[in-house]
Design an enzyme around this catalytic site. Structure first.
Site, PDB file in Angstrom:
ATOM      1  N   LEU A  38       0.833  -1.195   0.000  1.00  0.00           N
ATOM      2  CA  LEU A  38       0.000   0.000   0.000  1.00  0.00           C
ATOM      3  C   LEU A  38       0.870   1.249   0.000  1.00  0.00           C
ATOM      4  O   LEU A  38       1.887   1.297   0.695  1.00  0.00           O
ATOM      5  CB  LEU A  38      -0.910   0.046   1.241  1.00  0.00           C
ATOM      6  CG  LEU A  38      -2.221  -0.735   1.203  1.00  0.00           C
ATOM      7  CD1 LEU A  38      -1.942  -2.233   1.252  1.00  0.00           C
ATOM      8  CD2 LEU A  38      -3.106  -0.319   2.360  1.00  0.00           C
ATOM      9  N   CYS A  57      12.717   9.385  -0.699  1.00  0.00           N
ATOM     10  CA  CYS A  57      14.020   9.430  -1.377  1.00  0.00           C
ATOM     11  C   CYS A  57      13.881   9.773  -2.848  1.00  0.00           C
ATOM     12  O   CYS A  57      14.492  10.718  -3.347  1.00  0.00           O
ATOM     13  CB  CYS A  57      14.746   8.096  -1.212  1.00  0.00           C
ATOM     14  SG  CYS A  57      16.324   8.036  -2.095  1.00  0.00           S
ATOM     15  N   ASN A  59      11.201  10.888  -4.566  1.00  0.00           N
ATOM     16  CA  ASN A  59      10.323  11.982  -4.966  1.00  0.00           C
ATOM     17  C   ASN A  59      10.674  13.344  -4.383  1.00  0.00           C
ATOM     18  O   ASN A  59      10.608  14.360  -5.078  1.00  0.00           O
ATOM     19  CB  ASN A  59       8.885  11.626  -4.581  1.00  0.00           C
ATOM     20  CG  ASN A  59       8.352  10.457  -5.360  1.00  0.00           C
ATOM     21  OD1 ASN A  59       8.000  10.586  -6.529  1.00  0.00           O
ATOM     22  ND2 ASN A  59       8.294   9.285  -4.728  1.00  0.00           N
ATOM     23  N   CYS A  62      16.461  12.337  -1.352  1.00  0.00           N
ATOM     24  CA  CYS A  62      17.835  12.143  -1.823  1.00  0.00           C
ATOM     25  C   CYS A  62      18.028  12.462  -3.304  1.00  0.00           C
ATOM     26  O   CYS A  62      18.989  13.162  -3.673  1.00  0.00           O
ATOM     27  CB  CYS A  62      18.274  10.695  -1.603  1.00  0.00           C
ATOM     28  SG  CYS A  62      17.686   9.933  -0.095  1.00  0.00           S
ATOM     29  N   LYS A  65      17.272  16.196  -4.350  1.00  0.00           N
ATOM     30  CA  LYS A  65      18.271  16.990  -3.619  1.00  0.00           C
ATOM     31  C   LYS A  65      19.638  16.895  -4.288  1.00  0.00           C
ATOM     32  O   LYS A  65      20.315  17.898  -4.520  1.00  0.00           O
ATOM     33  CB  LYS A  65      18.333  16.491  -2.181  1.00  0.00           C
ATOM     34  CG  LYS A  65      19.398  17.118  -1.276  1.00  0.00           C
ATOM     35  CD  LYS A  65      20.717  16.385  -1.292  1.00  0.00           C
ATOM     36  CE  LYS A  65      20.655  14.939  -0.875  1.00  0.00           C
ATOM     37  NZ  LYS A  65      20.383  14.733   0.538  1.00  0.00           N
ATOM     38  N   GLY A 128      -3.575   3.231  -1.714  1.00  0.00           N
ATOM     39  CA  GLY A 128      -4.569   3.423  -0.669  1.00  0.00           C
ATOM     40  C   GLY A 128      -3.924   3.702   0.675  1.00  0.00           C
ATOM     41  O   GLY A 128      -2.763   3.360   0.916  1.00  0.00           O
ATOM     42  N   PHE A 181      11.155  20.933  -4.503  1.00  0.00           N
ATOM     43  CA  PHE A 181      11.715  20.371  -5.733  1.00  0.00           C
ATOM     44  C   PHE A 181      10.739  20.423  -6.906  1.00  0.00           C
ATOM     45  O   PHE A 181      11.120  20.117  -8.036  1.00  0.00           O
ATOM     46  CB  PHE A 181      12.184  18.940  -5.486  1.00  0.00           C
ATOM     47  CG  PHE A 181      13.183  18.845  -4.366  1.00  0.00           C
ATOM     48  CD1 PHE A 181      14.426  19.433  -4.482  1.00  0.00           C
ATOM     49  CD2 PHE A 181      12.867  18.207  -3.172  1.00  0.00           C
ATOM     50  CE1 PHE A 181      15.352  19.380  -3.447  1.00  0.00           C
ATOM     51  CE2 PHE A 181      13.775  18.136  -2.127  1.00  0.00           C
ATOM     52  CZ  PHE A 181      15.025  18.733  -2.267  1.00  0.00           C
ATOM     53  N   TYR A 197      20.653  18.522   8.360  1.00  0.00           N
ATOM     54  CA  TYR A 197      21.254  18.336   7.034  1.00  0.00           C
ATOM     55  C   TYR A 197      20.324  18.779   5.921  1.00  0.00           C
ATOM     56  O   TYR A 197      20.772  19.333   4.902  1.00  0.00           O
ATOM     57  CB  TYR A 197      21.742  16.893   6.854  1.00  0.00           C
ATOM     58  CG  TYR A 197      20.664  15.854   6.664  1.00  0.00           C
ATOM     59  CD1 TYR A 197      20.241  15.501   5.398  1.00  0.00           C
ATOM     60  CD2 TYR A 197      20.075  15.218   7.760  1.00  0.00           C
ATOM     61  CE1 TYR A 197      19.258  14.549   5.213  1.00  0.00           C
ATOM     62  CE2 TYR A 197      19.103  14.263   7.592  1.00  0.00           C
ATOM     63  CZ  TYR A 197      18.680  13.926   6.315  1.00  0.00           C
ATOM     64  OH  TYR A 197      17.695  12.993   6.133  1.00  0.00           O
ATOM     65  N   GLU A 201      21.535  21.613   3.281  1.00  0.00           N
ATOM     66  CA  GLU A 201      21.638  21.213   1.877  1.00  0.00           C
ATOM     67  C   GLU A 201      20.797  22.122   0.987  1.00  0.00           C
ATOM     68  O   GLU A 201      21.259  22.571  -0.067  1.00  0.00           O
ATOM     69  CB  GLU A 201      21.210  19.756   1.709  1.00  0.00           C
ATOM     70  CG  GLU A 201      22.207  18.768   2.293  1.00  0.00           C
ATOM     71  CD  GLU A 201      21.716  17.341   2.275  1.00  0.00           C
ATOM     72  OE1 GLU A 201      22.553  16.426   2.384  1.00  0.00           O
ATOM     73  OE2 GLU A 201      20.486  17.117   2.146  1.00  0.00           O
ATOM     74  N   LEU A 222      23.605  20.879  12.649  1.00  0.00           N
ATOM     75  CA  LEU A 222      23.800  19.442  12.412  1.00  0.00           C
ATOM     76  C   LEU A 222      23.813  18.632  13.707  1.00  0.00           C
ATOM     77  O   LEU A 222      24.776  17.936  14.028  1.00  0.00           O
ATOM     78  CB  LEU A 222      25.093  19.191  11.620  1.00  0.00           C
ATOM     79  CG  LEU A 222      25.088  19.654  10.158  1.00  0.00           C
ATOM     80  CD1 LEU A 222      26.453  19.430   9.521  1.00  0.00           C
ATOM     81  CD2 LEU A 222      24.017  18.929   9.350  1.00  0.00           C
ATOM     82  N   THR A 335      18.121   6.155   3.464  1.00  0.00           N
ATOM     83  CA  THR A 335      17.595   5.236   2.453  1.00  0.00           C
ATOM     84  C   THR A 335      18.340   3.899   2.394  1.00  0.00           C
ATOM     85  O   THR A 335      17.688   2.842   2.403  1.00  0.00           O
ATOM     86  CB  THR A 335      17.616   5.916   1.070  1.00  0.00           C
ATOM     87  OG1 THR A 335      16.711   7.027   1.110  1.00  0.00           O
ATOM     88  CG2 THR A 335      17.202   4.965  -0.026  1.00  0.00           C
ATOM     89  N   HIS A 464      47.485   9.329  -5.911  1.00  0.00           N
ATOM     90  CA  HIS A 464      47.881  10.739  -5.993  1.00  0.00           C
ATOM     91  C   HIS A 464      47.636  11.300  -7.388  1.00  0.00           C
ATOM     92  O   HIS A 464      47.885  10.609  -8.373  1.00  0.00           O
ATOM     93  CB  HIS A 464      49.374  10.859  -5.643  1.00  0.00           C
ATOM     94  CG  HIS A 464      49.849  12.258  -5.500  1.00  0.00           C
ATOM     95  ND1 HIS A 464      49.483  13.065  -4.443  1.00  0.00           N
ATOM     96  CD2 HIS A 464      50.653  13.015  -6.293  1.00  0.00           C
ATOM     97  CE1 HIS A 464      50.054  14.250  -4.584  1.00  0.00           C
ATOM     98  NE2 HIS A 464      50.770  14.247  -5.706  1.00  0.00           N
ATOM     99  N   GLU A 469      43.354  10.370  -0.504  1.00  0.00           N
ATOM    100  CA  GLU A 469      44.657   9.926  -0.005  1.00  0.00           C
ATOM    101  C   GLU A 469      45.064  10.669   1.264  1.00  0.00           C
ATOM    102  O   GLU A 469      45.976  10.221   1.986  1.00  0.00           O
ATOM    103  CB  GLU A 469      45.739  10.125  -1.067  1.00  0.00           C
ATOM    104  CG  GLU A 469      46.147  11.571  -1.291  1.00  0.00           C
ATOM    105  CD  GLU A 469      47.383  11.730  -2.162  1.00  0.00           C
ATOM    106  OE1 GLU A 469      48.336  10.950  -1.981  1.00  0.00           O
ATOM    107  OE2 GLU A 469      47.379  12.644  -3.011  1.00  0.00           O
TER     108      GLU A 469
END
Length: 491
Positions: A38, A57, A59, A62, A65, A128, A181, A197, A201, A222, A335, A464, A469
């Site tokens: 559902l 996530c 829609n 994540c 975004k 539903g 969005f 966050y 963001e 944060l 997620t 490198h 590194e």
């Protein structure tokens, strides 16, 4: 738990079509269960925004975004390109409407693929709103009416939605990430209320797209993250021209005759009040679990605040009802966590597996303009758990090679490893601020979960020139008091 064919309409009914619910439903079908899923999205109160199957996530989280973050970074890269010898038209500017349309087109394509995937995997999708009648019966409220479903087992995976503050004008005039969005107009001058966050963001990519965000912070930036790193992130955003209203809360939002929003606010320490006009007010003050429509008291499922407490098997206090994803109490709301936990739950229910979800040492990234990623313990939590005398923190600033020619600020490019002080010096936490932070930390996350030590880290040959590194070059401890700023990159 073997499927009981014929006793109920379904072996499993999953309530919620987001990451956790879909992963659980599809895995259960692969292991022989008859499954229905559902999903229903209530329109947002201000703009009436709705979306398709896939959850937060896909829609309104994540994915959009990251796409808008990427759009922001590309704008920055275009201007940097001039320093690298490209002939760049200085009049280049973003088109909000085109960006939103492109993002929404991608989301709708994912919605379609998800529906097709459910059909191909023989998961019955029901658009539903589910509400319990008893421990084996649920009513789905649909546009066409109501439908009663019975199942041997239920999994609650309804996730959450953004909170609104209880102040005048908040719901009438403010929006949340659920609306941003797909916003049909340019956001313009935006007040982002909240410094988690999501708030940071959104403020970050809005600034990169040429708008004027301000971040309002009630207490700390944060919350739940390493606070040294959090303050470095905030400082890097301030350096880019994003103002922070510290120790401040909104009092009211009033719409003016010209459509602008007058926000009145107060400093919680001094009591001083102020006001400012904005084009958009974005609430990013946290999320609430969607338990109100489930009728949980009817079946006796315990709740804690607006979440559902579960044991290590994701079981609620009711024998045949489980919960997974963002709706469960006290676990990371991410997620990949939801997906893996959903799959493992289905395997335990229908494939004889005994594997449980490990919620420890989960890596995550904050996609601010200068990104922050981490895995393991924050410095504060490590000190709290082991004691300051038993912790060694290796740290350093660094200079990304690609920052040199455009002369980008390297002031906040910083990383640290929080480790055991004695013995093998096992690494408890890794923290990194800089470019492509998620890509950097993902690999180190596997190493940390496998027992990474400082000795292994510093004896690993780095690639490198990369920023990743820099973890292999860590040799200065906070305890030493030595300057962690590098003198050169190649020696």
């Amino acid at each position: 738990m073997a499927p009981v064919q014929g006793s109920y309409d379904y072996d499993l009914v999953v309530i919620g079509g987001g990451s956790a619910g879909l992963a659980c439903a599809k895995e259960a079908v692969l292991n022989g269960a008859r499954v229905a899923c559902l999903d229903y999205v209530k329109p947002t109160p201000t703009l009436g925004t709705k979306w398709g199957v896939g959850g937060t996530c896909v829609n309104v989280g994540c994915i959009p975004k990251k796409l808008m973050h990427q759009a922001s970074l590309l704008g920055e890269a275009v201007h940097e390109a001039a320093a690298y010898g490209w002939n760049v038209n200085e009049k280049i500017k973003p088109d909000w409407h085109k960006l939103v349309q492109s993002v929404q087109n991608h989301i709708k394509s994912v919605n379609w693929v998800t529906r097709v995937d459910l059909r191909d995997k023989k998961v019955e999708y029901i658009n539903g709103l589910g509400s319990f009648v008893d421990t084996h019966t649920l009513v789905a409220k649909m546009k066409s009416g109501e439908r009663t479903l019975t199942a041997q087992t239920f999994v609650i995976a309804v996730g959450g939605r953004p909170r609104y503050p209880g102040i005048p004008g908040a719901v009438e005039y403010g929006i949340t990430s659920d609306d941003l969005f797909s916003l049909e107009r340019e956001p313009g001058k935006t007040l982002v209320v909240g410094a988690g966050y999501i708030g940071l963001e959104c403020a970050g990519f809005l600034k990169g797209l040429g708008y004027e965000p301000t971040v309002m912070v009630r207490s700390i930036v944060l919350r739940g993250f390493d606070q040294q790193m959090a303050e470095l992130v905030a400082s890097s955003m301030e350096e880019r021209g994003i103002p922070f209203l510290r120790k401040t809360v909104p009092l009211s939002v009033e719409k003016q005759d010209d459509g602008k929003l007058l926000v009145k606010y107060q400093n919680v320490e001094t009591g001083e009040e102020g006001q400012e006009l904005y084009d958009t007010v974005l609430w990013a003050i946290g999320r609430k679990g969607l338990i109100e429509d489930l009728n949980l008291p009817k079946v006796g499922v315990k709740v804690q605040k607006d979440k559902i407490p579960v044991d290590t098997l994701e079981a609620t206090n009711v024998a045949n009802i489980f919960a997974v994803g963002d709706i469960i109490y006290g676990k990371p709301e991410l997620t990949p966590v939801a997906i893996l936990a959903g799959r493992l739950l289905a395997r335990r229910l229908y494939a004889g597996s005994e594997q449980r979800m490990d919620y420890q040492d989960v890596a995550t990234t904050v996609f601010t303009p200068l990104e922050y990623a981490c895995v393991g313990l924050s410095e504060e939590d490590a000190v709290k758990k082991y004691g300051a005398d038993e912790i060694e923190v290796f740290h350093g600033y660094y200079k990304p090679t690609e920052f040199f020619i455009p002369q980008k600020s390297v002031r906040y490019c910083y990383l640290k490893a929080v480790a055991e002080r004695h013995g093998d010096q096992r690494v408890y936490g890794l923290h990194y601020i800089g470019p492509v932070a998620g890509e950097v930390i993902q690999g180190f996350a596997a190493a940390l979960k496998s027992g990474l030590t400082i000795n292994t880290l510093i004896n690993t040959v780095g690639i490198h020139p990369t920023t990743a590194e820099e973890f292999t070059r860590l040799n200065i401890t906070k305890r030493s008091g030595a300057d962690p700023t590098p003198a050169t990159c190649c020696s």
